[in-house]
Motif scaffolding. Sequence first.
Motif, PDB file in Angstrom:
ATOM      1  N   THR A 128       4.120   0.840  -4.007  1.00  0.00           N
ATOM      2  CA  THR A 128       3.388   0.075  -5.021  1.00  0.00           C
ATOM      3  C   THR A 128       4.280  -0.888  -5.795  1.00  0.00           C
ATOM      4  OG1 THR A 128       1.909   1.971  -5.276  1.00  0.00           O
ATOM      5  CG2 THR A 128       1.783   0.267  -6.960  1.00  0.00           C
ATOM      6  N   ARG A 134       0.827  -1.210   0.000  1.00  0.00           N
ATOM      7  CA  ARG A 134       0.000   0.000   0.000  1.00  0.00           C
ATOM      8  C   ARG A 134       0.861   1.260   0.000  1.00  0.00           C
ATOM      9  NH1 ARG A 134      -4.468  -1.723   4.628  1.00  0.00           N
ATOM     10  NH2 ARG A 134      -5.491  -3.379   3.419  1.00  0.00           N
ATOM     11  N   LYS A 193      -2.867  -5.044  -6.086  1.00  0.00           N
ATOM     12  CA  LYS A 193      -2.469  -4.111  -7.150  1.00  0.00           C
ATOM     13  C   LYS A 193      -2.115  -4.837  -8.449  1.00  0.00           C
ATOM     14  CE  LYS A 193      -2.752  -0.819  -4.079  1.00  0.00           C
ATOM     15  NZ  LYS A 193      -3.918   0.096  -4.030  1.00  0.00           N
ATOM     16  N   LYS A 243       4.508  -4.723  -5.366  1.00  0.00           N
ATOM     17  CA  LYS A 243       3.455  -5.651  -5.782  1.00  0.00           C
ATOM     18  C   LYS A 243       4.008  -6.824  -6.580  1.00  0.00           C
ATOM     19  CE  LYS A 243       2.322  -3.048 -10.010  1.00  0.00           C
ATOM     20  NZ  LYS A 243       1.278  -2.291 -10.706  1.00  0.00           N
TER      21      LYS A 243
END
Length: 221
Positions: free
Chosen positions: A165, A162, A191, A168
């Motif tokens: 990013t 979060r 994501k 991910k």
Amino acid sequence: MADAILTVKHLNKSYGHQPVLRDVSFECTQGRIVGLVGANGAGKTTIMKAILGLLSTDGEIQIAGESMQFDHHPILATVGSLIEYPSLYPYISGWDNLRLFADGPDAQAQLVGGEFLNTWLLLSLVLLIAALFKSSGAAVAVGIIGYFVLGMVNIPMIALIRKYTWLKWNPLNMFNFSAQLGLPTLSKITKLTDVQLFWGNLAYIILFLVLGLLFFRRREV
């Protein structure tokens, strides 16, 4: 009032000479939630097991208007249940957890495929970690410990994604593949799309297996 989706009438159950349930009756109508509250040993689990046909009792149980008996319960093919084991994903809402377990046979088949791929990802990663050790005993110990540890670090990793990013694409995020197949809204957390998670799993599986094989050949067995 809406028709009862679950009806329990005059339910009685004893273990030997010890009564557990005495004339228990209640209804659960569609769209409503019924909670069973009581101390340990009060009979809450016994009621749930009786409803699911896991033990025989005296009384009447109806699910969606169909009688449910210990030795005849085809209606249970349409019932989802979870007793005494909190198998929930803590990073999604209660409603989304319910949706995850409420999908039909096709979705369940997809979940099985996703879990199969995630299992291979986990095994390949554990084998890679184990292969980094020259001692066979240490490799086995690390492999066993790694199997349990990897599952626990996934939740903190979600929090990091979060904030950063780009994380991910890390292999731990790929373990959410099977969960996201059953719950598309989980993509807001990972994501990544289902397709990206699929190919990410395959890529990491191949990478870890190749690296594990190389390190295994170099260490002394």
